[in-house]
Design an enzyme around this catalytic site. Sequence first.
Site, PDB file in Angstrom:
ATOM      1  CE  LYS A  23      34.738  50.736  39.196  1.00 18.49           C
ATOM      2  NZ  LYS A  23      34.753  50.494  37.768  1.00 18.49           N
ATOM      3  CD1 TRP A  76      26.721  43.357  47.833  1.00 16.40           C
ATOM      4  CD2 TRP A  76      25.061  43.985  46.665  1.00 16.40           C
ATOM      5  NE1 TRP A  76      26.496  42.475  46.949  1.00 16.40           N
ATOM      6  CE2 TRP A  76      25.574  42.649  46.021  1.00 16.40           C
ATOM      7  CE3 TRP A  76      23.830  44.546  45.816  1.00 16.40           C
ATOM      8  CZ2 TRP A  76      25.089  41.980  44.910  1.00 16.40           C
ATOM      9  CZ3 TRP A  76      23.519  43.942  44.802  1.00 16.40           C
ATOM     10  CH2 TRP A  76      24.191  42.755  44.379  1.00 16.40           C
ATOM     11  CE  LYS A 113      34.458  44.703  31.864  1.00  9.91           C
ATOM     12  NZ  LYS A 113      35.893  44.731  32.412  1.00  9.91           N
ATOM     13  CB  CYS A 141      27.089  49.693  52.063  1.00  8.70           C
ATOM     14  SG  CYS A 141      26.553  47.773  52.655  1.00  8.70           S
ATOM     15  CG  HIS A 176      43.972  20.593  24.801  1.00  7.91           C
ATOM     16  ND1 HIS A 176      44.448  19.458  24.364  1.00  7.91           N
ATOM     17  CD2 HIS A 176      44.770  21.738  24.496  1.00  7.91           C
ATOM     18  CE1 HIS A 176      45.505  19.956  23.574  1.00  7.91           C
ATOM     19  NE2 HIS A 176      45.784  21.071  23.680  1.00  7.91           N
ATOM     20  CD  GLU A 213      38.649  43.061  30.793  1.00  5.90           C
ATOM     21  OE1 GLU A 213      39.014  42.305  31.398  1.00  5.90           O
ATOM     22  OE2 GLU A 213      38.017  44.010  30.886  1.00  5.90           O
ATOM     23  CD  GLU A 228      32.189  43.048  35.855  1.00  2.00           C
ATOM     24  OE1 GLU A 228      33.177  43.335  34.610  1.00  2.00           O
ATOM     25  OE2 GLU A 228      32.581  43.577  36.687  1.00  2.00           O
ATOM     26  CG  ASN A 275      31.433  49.362  53.102  1.00  3.21           C
ATOM     27  OD1 ASN A 275      30.927  48.119  52.698  1.00  3.21           O
ATOM     28  ND2 ASN A 275      32.624  49.863  52.417  1.00  3.21           N
ATOM     29  N   GLY A 276      30.861  46.928  55.419  1.00  3.87           N
ATOM     30  CA  GLY A 276      31.730  45.764  56.010  1.00  3.87           C
ATOM     31  C   GLY A 276      30.997  44.646  56.583  1.00  3.87           C
ATOM     32  NE  ARG A 332      31.195  52.291  48.758  1.00  3.75           N
ATOM     33  CZ  ARG A 332      32.431  51.651  48.693  1.00  3.75           C
ATOM     34  NH1 ARG A 332      33.506  52.067  47.687  1.00  3.75           N
ATOM     35  NH2 ARG A 332      32.894  51.203  49.679  1.00  3.75           N
TER      36      ARG A 332
HETATM   37  C1  G6P Z   1      34.958  43.632  40.623  1.00  4.71           C
HETATM   38  C2  G6P Z   1      34.670  44.405  39.150  1.00  4.71           C
HETATM   39  C3  G6P Z   1      35.674  44.190  38.199  1.00  4.71           C
HETATM   40  C4  G6P Z   1      36.855  44.559  38.854  1.00  4.71           C
HETATM   41  C5  G6P Z   1      37.546  43.719  40.186  1.00  4.71           C
HETATM   42  C6  G6P Z   1      38.729  44.547  40.571  1.00  4.71           C
HETATM   43  O1  G6P Z   1      35.039  42.352  40.824  1.00  4.71           O
HETATM   44  O2  G6P Z   1      33.443  43.775  39.217  1.00  4.71           O
HETATM   45  O3  G6P Z   1      35.406  44.585  37.050  1.00  4.71           O
HETATM   46  O4  G6P Z   1      37.992  44.304  37.807  1.00  4.71           O
HETATM   47  O5  G6P Z   1      36.429  44.151  41.127  1.00  4.71           O
HETATM   48  O6  G6P Z   1      38.778  45.723  40.955  1.00  4.71           O
HETATM   49  P1  G6P Z   1      39.684  46.704  41.252  1.00  4.71           P
HETATM   50  O7  G6P Z   1      39.117  47.988  41.766  1.00  4.71           O
HETATM   51  O8  G6P Z   1      40.561  46.081  42.322  1.00  4.71           O
HETATM   52  O9  G6P Z   1      40.636  46.921  39.979  1.00  4.71           O
END
Ligand code: G6P
Length: 588
Positions: free
Chosen positions: A583, A74, A469, A2, A488, A465, A472, A100-101, A27
């Site tokens: 984030k 959230w 992406k 949050c 495999h 990656e 996500e 938040n938490g 957030r």
């Molecule tokens: C979340 C995001 C990812 C990110 C990961 C790690 O899951 O959706 O895009 O790579 O956190 O985040 P950090 O801030 O620790 O790099």
Amino acid sequence: MCGIIGCVAEEPVAGILMDGLRRVEYRGYDSAGMATISDRILTVRKGAGRVSEIEDRHRLSKLKGSIGLAHTRWATHGGVTDQNAHPQASCRELVAVVHNGIIENYVALKKALAADGHRFRSETDTEVISHLIESEYKKLKDPLRATLAATKKLKGQYAIAVMFQDRPDLLVGARKDAPLIVGVGDGKMFLASDVLAFIEHTDMTIFLDNFEVVEISKDRIKIVGRDGKEVRRKPTQVAWELSDISKSDYAHYTLKEINEQPRTVVGASVQEDGKVADFARAIRKAKSLYVTGSGTSYHAGLLMKFRLNKEAGIRCDVVVAGELKEHAAFLKRGSVVVVLSQSGETADVIDAVYETKKRGAKVLSIVNAAGSTLARESDGVLLLNCGPEVGVAATKSFTSQVVVSNLVVDAVLGKSRTNGIKELSEAVKDALGTEKKVLELVELYKDRPDFYFVARGYESPIAMEGALKLKELSYIHAEGMPASELKHGTLALIEKGTPVVVINPSGDHHADTLSSAEELKARGADVIGVSDVEDEVYAHFIRVPKVQPKFAPVVEVIPLQLLAYHTAVARKNDPDYPRNLAKSVTVK
Ligand code: G6P
């Protein structure tokens, strides 16, 4: 996760809080709310929906008062409902809390408080905190002491900001394992989960430590530790400029951040030689060496491991942060864990750090957020210097991580300084020029249910990656793997028209990867080549510039970031707000 912002000032705060809310909406974005005090009346307005919807419905920015709290939610405990939105007030609206938490012992606390006559109106764990503080406040008559006493009863993680109806002059904050930052302004003070929330007003900040409680009024700050003793701490200036957090002319933060990379790779390369040398020395001396991170940061860790193993001959394991505990037997005094993170607040990452420290091993971090928990808990820190990354999907922080970790590996190898950054920056600019070609592919494939990404060796993490992406941002199922693994099992899923991105730079693995591309084509796949050399097997080709092999992932990832971004836009998703993600994931 949050977002929290609180402000106490000489002027009305609702507008200030509203701007801050928009900045921390990344957030959490399923509910929002605000509370202010005016004429001794505490008013709470809140509801389920995005910040803009709640603003339309409740006119938050019109609330009166020079003190207030605001929150974007959230949901974790309690569904997405108006009542479960924050602020959560105590029985007689004496105390309002944003949080938040997660409070792990909230059920037991709720039972005890209910037995004492407290009436609950929401399903949240947060409401327990407001009732608990209210009951302590009645006994202690002091906002800071009451909050300290209440937090001592909480188990779990929290960052809270608290307002007291009969004290319109002050806000109280407390934190454990979730970020809470004090903003020190001129005639106004802030509490927030992220510097972005108040940076328009001040860049002077105080980062609170776990278990600390702070009381702020418009011109005074008092911090106490768990023992109640006052802690003196000077504000520090954060370097991020306001221009860094505007979207400029871009449609989304994600696109802006992708386009910043010619500049941010240069920023990442500006490191103190001494600090890099310290990292290299610790890595060389380590009795056992781990690299860890989550999501995209984990992929950067895989690249670092590859060079340490292959070029430096140093044994190193890479483990996703959420699994590092399983390797605890090998974490001891003399071990080193290199931790990669953009936010420095991801719960899995912070847990891994605490486990590492508990076992006497050293934590070296490569992180973007200078004041984050990770940065503060580390024995050594190298900053990414790429400015705030607002878009939820990591983009510029990834390429910065690759640059910084390459500096470290070069130092391990005894190379004095990484050169070629200027050329890399130019190459990133060229790679951004692939956008037109990417848009053509988006038109062709935006409605496909599955995507695959393959590569070999040092490029394999880029296949992963690229898939991450796309998942996500576009919500399309995607898988990334070493090309050698295709046969495999996964090959069975390839059918006519399945898009498969093959990342295949010139060099050692080129011929083998071409064979994989042929195999894919024979099964009907539309093979999309990403390389500095074109080959006939590809149905589509994205040319990226040739760079030093250690930097190749930096240019290869750019068209994949653009592919994910533009596919999201074409599918009408908001790329700055991917579904079910935020984030930095602060829950385990
Ligand atoms: C979340 C995001 C990812 C990110 C990961 C790690 O899951 O959706 O895009 O790579 O956190 O985040 P950090 O801030 O620790 O790099």
